[in-house]
Design a protein around this motif. Structure first.
Motif, PDB file in Angstrom:
ATOM      1  N   SER A 197      -2.306   8.487 -12.212  1.00 11.90           N
ATOM      2  CA  SER A 197      -2.789   7.364 -13.022  1.00 11.90           C
ATOM      3  C   SER A 197      -2.809   6.088 -12.187  1.00 11.90           C
ATOM      4  CB  SER A 197      -1.909   7.177 -14.258  1.00 11.90           C
ATOM      5  OG  SER A 197      -0.566   6.876 -13.883  1.00 11.90           O
ATOM      6  N   GLY A 198      -1.753   5.872 -11.410  1.00 13.72           N
ATOM      7  CA  GLY A 198      -1.683   4.690 -10.561  1.00 13.72           C
ATOM      8  C   GLY A 198      -2.616   4.758  -9.372  1.00 13.72           C
ATOM      9  N   VAL A 199      -2.792   5.936  -8.823  1.00 11.41           N
ATOM     10  CA  VAL A 199      -3.740   6.116  -7.716  1.00 11.41           C
ATOM     11  C   VAL A 199      -5.145   5.752  -8.181  1.00 11.41           C
ATOM     12  CG1 VAL A 199      -4.855   7.841  -6.245  1.00 11.41           C
ATOM     13  CG2 VAL A 199      -2.365   7.854  -6.514  1.00 11.41           C
ATOM     14  N   MET A 244      10.673  13.052  -8.088  1.00 16.40           N
ATOM     15  CA  MET A 244       9.630  13.292  -7.104  1.00 16.40           C
ATOM     16  C   MET A 244       8.446  12.354  -7.334  1.00 16.40           C
ATOM     17  SD  MET A 244       6.334  14.835  -7.090  1.00 16.40           S
ATOM     18  CE  MET A 244       6.375  15.860  -8.544  1.00 16.40           C
ATOM     19  N   THR A 245       8.049  12.174  -8.595  1.00 14.81           N
ATOM     20  CA  THR A 245       6.899  11.305  -8.869  1.00 14.81           C
ATOM     21  C   THR A 245       7.238   9.854  -8.554  1.00 14.81           C
ATOM     22  OG1 THR A 245       7.473  10.926 -11.220  1.00 14.81           O
ATOM     23  CG2 THR A 245       6.107  12.852 -10.702  1.00 14.81           C
ATOM     24  N   LYS A 246       8.480   9.451  -8.780  1.00 14.95           N
ATOM     25  CA  LYS A 246       8.870   8.074  -8.524  1.00 14.95           C
ATOM     26  C   LYS A 246       8.985   7.786  -7.031  1.00 14.95           C
ATOM     27  CE  LYS A 246       8.608   6.880 -12.678  1.00 14.95           C
ATOM     28  NZ  LYS A 246       7.566   5.913 -13.084  1.00 14.95           N
ATOM     29  N   THR A 247       9.421   8.781  -6.256  1.00 15.86           N
ATOM     30  CA  THR A 247       9.428   8.635  -4.803  1.00 15.86           C
ATOM     31  C   THR A 247       7.999   8.575  -4.269  1.00 15.86           C
ATOM     32  OG1 THR A 247      11.501   9.882  -4.721  1.00 15.86           O
ATOM     33  CG2 THR A 247      10.322   9.592  -2.660  1.00 15.86           C
ATOM     34  N   ALA A 248       7.124   9.374  -4.847  1.00 14.06           N
ATOM     35  CA  ALA A 248       5.718   9.355  -4.436  1.00 14.06           C
ATOM     36  C   ALA A 248       5.104   7.975  -4.650  1.00 14.06           C
ATOM     37  CB  ALA A 248       4.937  10.405  -5.218  1.00 14.06           C
ATOM     38  N   GLN A 249       5.477   7.312  -5.739  1.00 13.33           N
ATOM     39  CA  GLN A 249       4.954   5.975  -5.989  1.00 13.33           C
ATOM     40  C   GLN A 249       5.350   5.000  -4.878  1.00 13.33           C
ATOM     41  OE1 GLN A 249       6.567   5.417 -10.021  1.00 13.33           O
ATOM     42  NE2 GLN A 249       4.465   5.143 -10.730  1.00 13.33           N
ATOM     43  N   LEU A 250       6.561   5.132  -4.362  1.00 14.35           N
ATOM     44  CA  LEU A 250       6.995   4.247  -3.283  1.00 14.35           C
ATOM     45  C   LEU A 250       6.129   4.429  -2.042  1.00 14.35           C
ATOM     46  CD1 LEU A 250      10.900   4.515  -3.476  1.00 14.35           C
ATOM     47  CD2 LEU A 250       9.354   3.044  -4.779  1.00 14.35           C
ATOM     48  N   ALA A 251       5.801   5.668  -1.729  1.00 13.78           N
ATOM     49  CA  ALA A 251       4.966   5.940  -0.564  1.00 13.78           C
ATOM     50  C   ALA A 251       3.555   5.378  -0.756  1.00 13.78           C
ATOM     51  CB  ALA A 251       4.909   7.453  -0.314  1.00 13.78           C
ATOM     52  N   ILE A 252       3.022   5.568  -1.943  1.00 16.43           N
ATOM     53  CA  ILE A 252       1.672   5.068  -2.224  1.00 16.43           C
ATOM     54  C   ILE A 252       1.641   3.546  -2.146  1.00 16.43           C
ATOM     55  CG2 ILE A 252      -0.121   4.875  -3.995  1.00 16.43           C
ATOM     56  CD1 ILE A 252       0.951   7.681  -4.976  1.00 16.43           C
ATOM     57  N   ALA A 253       2.633   2.904  -2.761  1.00 17.20           N
ATOM     58  CA  ALA A 253       2.665   1.443  -2.770  1.00 17.20           C
ATOM     59  C   ALA A 253       2.768   0.880  -1.358  1.00 17.20           C
ATOM     60  CB  ALA A 253       3.823   0.956  -3.637  1.00 17.20           C
ATOM     61  N   ARG A 254       3.629   1.459  -0.537  1.00 14.89           N
ATOM     62  CA  ARG A 254       3.775   0.963   0.828  1.00 14.89           C
ATOM     63  C   ARG A 254       2.490   1.185   1.628  1.00 14.89           C
ATOM     64  NH1 ARG A 254       6.347  -2.640   4.268  1.00 14.89           N
ATOM     65  NH2 ARG A 254       5.334  -2.161   6.267  1.00 14.89           N
ATOM     66  N   GLY A 255       1.909   2.362   1.501  1.00 10.56           N
ATOM     67  CA  GLY A 255       0.668   2.638   2.220  1.00 10.56           C
ATOM     68  C   GLY A 255      -0.465   1.745   1.778  1.00 10.56           C
TER      69      GLY A 255
END
Length: 264
Positions: free
Chosen positions: A116-118, A156-167
């Motif tokens: 959804s955030g992507v 896992m989904t919350k860690t994925a959000q951190l990676a997406i936000a930083r990238g």
């Protein structure tokens, strides 16, 4: 500090209740017009009615859409094609042993909490970059750093959000757009409040006692020794969305009550 978001348009996903609703209120109080979203027509209508009563001069609109789907995302973008501020808040979690979580549950949670955030970022950020100003916030969780064994799929989904936000922050470097993650800890949100209410009723204790029991058994490192309010989480989000936070980007900001035991 006077945060003034007059003239800014914000889209807050999953904002009919809980943390998302508090964020919508906080942004409106700062002067932004706000688009709220939810999956149920009645919930969206009720939230709009309540928000307009709180802020008679505010600008609010609502979108009914399931953002775990491509169709739902398209509906949001059709009704709210542009935004200066995007808060990727929609998400859920459910306590369940790792060995009992089926493939479809992993996929469904990933679609809602992450994709959804992507999709929203992919839609709204390019125009932010063209205008030279924008704010994107992912509502992650302290569970992204301290993985609960009964919420591994959620973590896992919350860690994925951190990676997406930083990238994404690195992708938009130098454009005037900032991208950050905010990590709440135990909070009296709709979901956690519901869990605590059910636990209290099952044990014949008060909800406050159930919360204290939860903290002592699963989050003993808390420094505030209580659940945060949704408003306390929203306060940090509103700041991150402000002009004053223009040098804050690519980072993860915790409002976890000190649960995560780290100084960095």
């Amino acid at each position: 500090m006077n945060i003034d978001l007059t003239g800014r348009k914000a889209v807050v996903t999953g904002s009919t209740a809980g943390i998302g609703r508090a964020i919508a209120e906080g942004l409106a109080r700062a002067g932004a017009s706000v688009v709220i979203s939810g999956r149920g027509e009645e919930r969206v209508a009720t939230a709009l009615q309540e928000l307009r009563a709180l802020f008679p001069k505010g600008g609010f609109s609502g979108v009914v859409a399931d953002l775990a789907t491509l169709e739902g995302a398209a509906e949001l973008f059709a009704q709210a094609p542009d935004a200066d501020i995007l808060v990727n808040n929609v998400g859920t979690g459910r306590a369940k042993p790792f060995f009992d979580i089926g493939d479809s549950e992993w996929r469904d949670l990933f679609e809602l909490n992450v994709m959804s955030g992507v999709r929203a970022s992919r839609h709204y950020v390019p125009d932010m970059m063209k205008r030279g100003w924008g704010r994107v916030v992912f509502i992650s969780s302290e569970s992204a750093l301290a993985i609960p064994v009964d919420l591994i799929d959620y973590a896992m989904t919350k860690t994925a959000q951190l990676a997406i936000a930083r990238g994404l922050a690195e992708t938009v470097a130098g454009t005037g757009v900032t991208v950050n993650s905010v990590l709440p800890g135990p909070t009296n949100s709709e979901i956690m409040g519901g869990w605590m209410k059910a636990a209290a009723e099952a044990q014949g204790i008060t909800q406050e006692e159930a919360e204290q029991q939860f903290l002592k058994t699963t989050r003993p490192s808390t420094l505030i020794k209580r659940f945060a309010t949704t408003e306390e989480v929203a306060n940090l989000v509103v700041y991150v969305c402000s002009e004053q936070a223009s040098a804050t980007t690519g980072t993860s900001l915790r409002v976890d009550g000190g649960v995560v035991r780290t100084i960095a």
